[in-house]
Design a protein around this motif. Sequence first.
Motif, PDB file in Angstrom:
ATOM      1  N   GLY A   6       3.614  85.401  36.774  1.00  0.00           N
ATOM      2  CA  GLY A   6       2.481  85.275  35.868  1.00  0.00           C
ATOM      3  C   GLY A   6       1.166  85.285  36.625  1.00  0.00           C
ATOM      4  O   GLY A   6       0.179  85.890  36.179  1.00  0.00           O
ATOM      5  N   ALA A   7       1.143  84.613  37.790  1.00  0.00           N
ATOM      6  CA  ALA A   7      -0.062  84.623  38.614  1.00  0.00           C
ATOM      7  C   ALA A   7      -0.379  86.033  39.091  1.00  0.00           C
ATOM      8  O   ALA A   7      -1.534  86.476  39.064  1.00  0.00           O
ATOM      9  N   ALA A   8       0.649  86.770  39.522  1.00  0.00           N
ATOM     10  CA  ALA A   8       0.448  88.163  39.943  1.00  0.00           C
ATOM     11  C   ALA A   8      -0.045  89.016  38.780  1.00  0.00           C
ATOM     12  O   ALA A   8      -0.889  89.905  38.957  1.00  0.00           O
ATOM     13  N   SER A   9       0.450  88.728  37.581  1.00  0.00           N
ATOM     14  CA  SER A   9       0.044  89.488  36.398  1.00  0.00           C
ATOM     15  C   SER A   9      -1.416  89.230  36.040  1.00  0.00           C
ATOM     16  O   SER A   9      -2.119  90.135  35.571  1.00  0.00           O
ATOM     17  N   ILE A  10      -1.882  87.998  36.250  1.00  0.00           N
ATOM     18  CA  ILE A  10      -3.291  87.686  35.996  1.00  0.00           C
ATOM     19  C   ILE A  10      -4.186  88.526  36.904  1.00  0.00           C
ATOM     20  O   ILE A  10      -5.183  89.110  36.456  1.00  0.00           O
ATOM     21  N   ILE A  11      -3.835  88.582  38.192  1.00  0.00           N
ATOM     22  CA  ILE A  11      -4.617  89.381  39.134  1.00  0.00           C
ATOM     23  C   ILE A  11      -4.552  90.860  38.755  1.00  0.00           C
ATOM     24  O   ILE A  11      -5.572  91.557  38.707  1.00  0.00           O
ATOM     25  N   ALA A  12      -3.336  91.345  38.472  1.00  0.00           N
ATOM     26  CA  ALA A  12      -3.143  92.770  38.186  1.00  0.00           C
ATOM     27  C   ALA A  12      -3.803  93.200  36.889  1.00  0.00           C
ATOM     28  O   ALA A  12      -4.250  94.347  36.766  1.00  0.00           O
ATOM     29  N   ALA A  13      -3.872  92.294  35.906  1.00  0.00           N
ATOM     30  CA  ALA A  13      -4.463  92.648  34.603  1.00  0.00           C
ATOM     31  C   ALA A  13      -5.911  93.088  34.751  1.00  0.00           C
ATOM     32  O   ALA A  13      -6.408  93.895  33.958  1.00  0.00           O
ATOM     33  N   LEU A  45      -9.158  84.542  36.156  1.00  0.00           N
ATOM     34  CA  LEU A  45      -9.166  84.244  34.716  1.00  0.00           C
ATOM     35  C   LEU A  45     -10.585  84.266  34.158  1.00  0.00           C
ATOM     36  O   LEU A  45     -10.823  84.749  33.049  1.00  0.00           O
ATOM     37  N   ASN A  46     -11.545  83.748  34.926  1.00  0.00           N
ATOM     38  CA  ASN A  46     -12.938  83.780  34.495  1.00  0.00           C
ATOM     39  C   ASN A  46     -13.421  85.211  34.279  1.00  0.00           C
ATOM     40  O   ASN A  46     -14.238  85.481  33.403  1.00  0.00           O
ATOM     41  N   ASN A  47     -12.895  86.138  35.102  1.00  0.00           N
ATOM     42  CA  ASN A  47     -13.317  87.539  35.035  1.00  0.00           C
ATOM     43  C   ASN A  47     -12.507  88.362  34.044  1.00  0.00           C
ATOM     44  O   ASN A  47     -12.906  89.482  33.692  1.00  0.00           O
ATOM     45  N   LEU A  48     -11.376  87.817  33.604  1.00  0.00           N
ATOM     46  CA  LEU A  48     -10.473  88.575  32.734  1.00  0.00           C
ATOM     47  C   LEU A  48     -11.043  88.674  31.325  1.00  0.00           C
ATOM     48  O   LEU A  48     -11.247  87.672  30.650  1.00  0.00           O
TER      49      LEU A  48
END
Length: 252
Positions: free
Chosen positions: A112-119, A185-188
């Motif tokens: 999930g952490a990797a997915s946050i970065i990749a998103a 997350l702030n940038n997502l």
Amino acid sequence: MKREKVIFKNSKGLILSGSLELPEDTTPKAFAIFSHCFTCNKNLINVKFISETLSENGIATLRFDFSGLGDSEGDFAKTDFTSNIDDLLHAAQFLEDNYEAPKLLVGHSLGGAASIIAANKIESVKALTTIGTPSTLDHIRRVFNNKLDEIMINGSAMVDVAGREMEIGRDFVEDLSRYSIKRSLNNLQKPILVMHSPEDDMVNIDHATNIFMAARHPKSFISLDNVDHLIKNIKDARYIGRLISAWSSKYI
């Protein structure tokens, strides 16, 4: 539902193994990628049955092994968080080149952490779901805190991870400090569904609170009552798959 075994390469030329779950008799309404947890693989109950349930609800889902794990090539001791993200980005490129660019990312725990970065890096992604995900990478470091000196002095050490001995390398430890889940997350600027169990004894539910607070709207949270961290119950996995399907239908 039908399944296709697939392979693709990462940036190091390693062959990664995946299974693509496809709807049985209809064109997929979207494609998704499922990223598994730390030291796990694509065939765990939670990965397999959440992916299958997504496909039964019209979302074709690629589940794959990160390099050095499962059926994928590579030496796990030489991987790190950056390589996980790279593998995920190449999984997305594989779908775009051969099927359709992914619109949904689903990640469990460190996946999930990797997915946050990749998103933030995959333009086609319209929505993201995290399950039992840590809000900081320091949480992963605590898994091998008692071996940290050995890892830093010798370059690697054998560490007990959920009952399995895994070799953890210095590069993995040092790489964790390069990333901030909160900043990502702030940038997502994409919808996120945060799923977490109050009974999770590996990643405390406070991590879900931190992820939810750091994320922008639109964001949603679902409490997974009486579900263990690894989601070993097939009924729980299918329930989670149905919830993700319903939530993501607004965005994909």
